[in-house]
Design a protein around this motif. Structure first.
Motif, short mmCIF file in Angstrom:
data_model
loop_
_atom_site.label_atom_id
_atom_site.label_comp_id
_atom_site.label_asym_id
_atom_site.label_seq_id
_atom_site.Cartn_x
_atom_site.Cartn_y
_atom_site.Cartn_z
N ILE A 1 0.86 -1.18 0.00
CA ILE A 1 0.00 0.00 0.00
C ILE A 1 0.89 1.23 0.00
CG2 ILE A 1 -1.77 1.29 1.27
CD1 ILE A 1 -2.42 -1.45 2.66
N CYS A 2 0.69 2.10 -0.96
CA CYS A 2 1.42 3.36 -1.01
C CYS A 2 0.83 4.31 0.02
CB CYS A 2 1.33 3.96 -2.41
SG CYS A 2 2.28 5.48 -2.59
N ASN B 1 -6.85 6.74 7.01
CA ASN B 1 -7.52 5.44 6.87
C ASN B 1 -6.59 4.28 7.20
OD1 ASN B 1 -9.99 6.52 6.13
ND2 ASN B 1 -9.45 6.57 3.97
N ILE B 2 -5.34 4.39 6.84
CA ILE B 2 -4.37 3.35 7.18
C ILE B 2 -4.21 3.26 8.69
CG2 ILE B 2 -1.93 2.69 7.05
CD1 ILE B 2 -1.93 3.84 4.18
N VAL B 3 -4.08 4.38 9.34
CA VAL B 3 -3.92 4.40 10.81
C VAL B 3 -5.15 3.78 11.48
CG1 VAL B 3 -3.74 5.90 12.84
CG2 VAL B 3 -2.31 6.33 10.82
N LYS B 4 -6.33 4.16 11.04
CA LYS B 4 -7.55 3.57 11.60
C LYS B 4 -7.57 2.06 11.41
CE LYS B 4 -10.42 7.61 10.74
NZ LYS B 4 -11.53 8.15 9.92
N TYR B 5 -7.20 1.63 10.21
CA TYR B 5 -7.18 0.20 9.92
C TYR B 5 -6.18 -0.54 10.80
CZ TYR B 5 -6.57 -4.18 7.42
OH TYR B 5 -6.48 -5.51 7.11
N LEU B 6 -5.01 0.04 11.00
CA LEU B 6 -4.01 -0.60 11.85
C LEU B 6 -4.54 -0.79 13.27
CD1 LEU B 6 -0.72 1.15 10.67
CD2 LEU B 6 -1.40 -1.22 10.28
N TYR B 7 -5.19 0.24 13.81
CA TYR B 7 -5.73 0.13 15.17
C TYR B 7 -6.89 -0.88 15.25
CZ TYR B 7 -2.87 3.76 17.25
OH TYR B 7 -1.81 4.49 17.73
N GLU B 8 -7.65 -1.00 14.18
CA GLU B 8 -8.74 -1.99 14.16
C GLU B 8 -8.18 -3.41 14.02
OE1 GLU B 8 -11.29 -0.80 10.98
OE2 GLU B 8 -12.04 0.96 12.06
N ARG B 9 -7.22 -3.57 13.16
CA ARG B 9 -6.68 -4.91 12.89
C ARG B 9 -5.74 -5.42 13.99
NH1 ARG B 9 -3.79 -7.04 7.31
NH2 ARG B 9 -3.13 -9.04 8.13
#
Length: 94
Positions: free
Chosen positions: A74-75, A83-91
């Motif tokens: 992912i670039c 969105n990447i930060v949110k995804y990292l915290y969710e995953r």
């Protein structure tokens, strides 16, 4: 699989300049001119360097890609960082 960040540049020593700024220290033995990869046991730990990269993107001619899964990259850009930060915290919750 460990998560990783990948810096790419077409300009010599640009990645080194950025990492010296990020770590606030001289990296005399840094030998990765056009590509640098770093692995993280905890992907949450990538957030600081990604944020610093975006905050200083105008000062460096480099690109940043992350990989959380094998062969998926992912670039990281200004438009997708949140969105990447949110995804990292969710995953990867603490």
């Amino acid at each position: 699989m460990k998560a990783n960040i990948n810096f790419y540049s077409e300009k010599d020593n640009e990645i080194k300049r950025f990492l010296e700024h990020y770590y606030s220290k001289n990296l005399p033995d840094f030998n990765y001119n056009l590509h640098y990869q770093e692995y993280f046991d905890n992907p949450i730990d990538m957030i600081n360097i990604m944020s610093c990269f975006i905050d200083n993107k105008d000062n460096y001619e480099i690109n940043l890609w992350i990989s959380l899964d094998e062969d998926v990259f992912i670039c990281v850009t200004e438009s997708n960082l949140n969105n990447i930060v949110k995804y990292l915290y969710e995953r990867y919750p603490y």
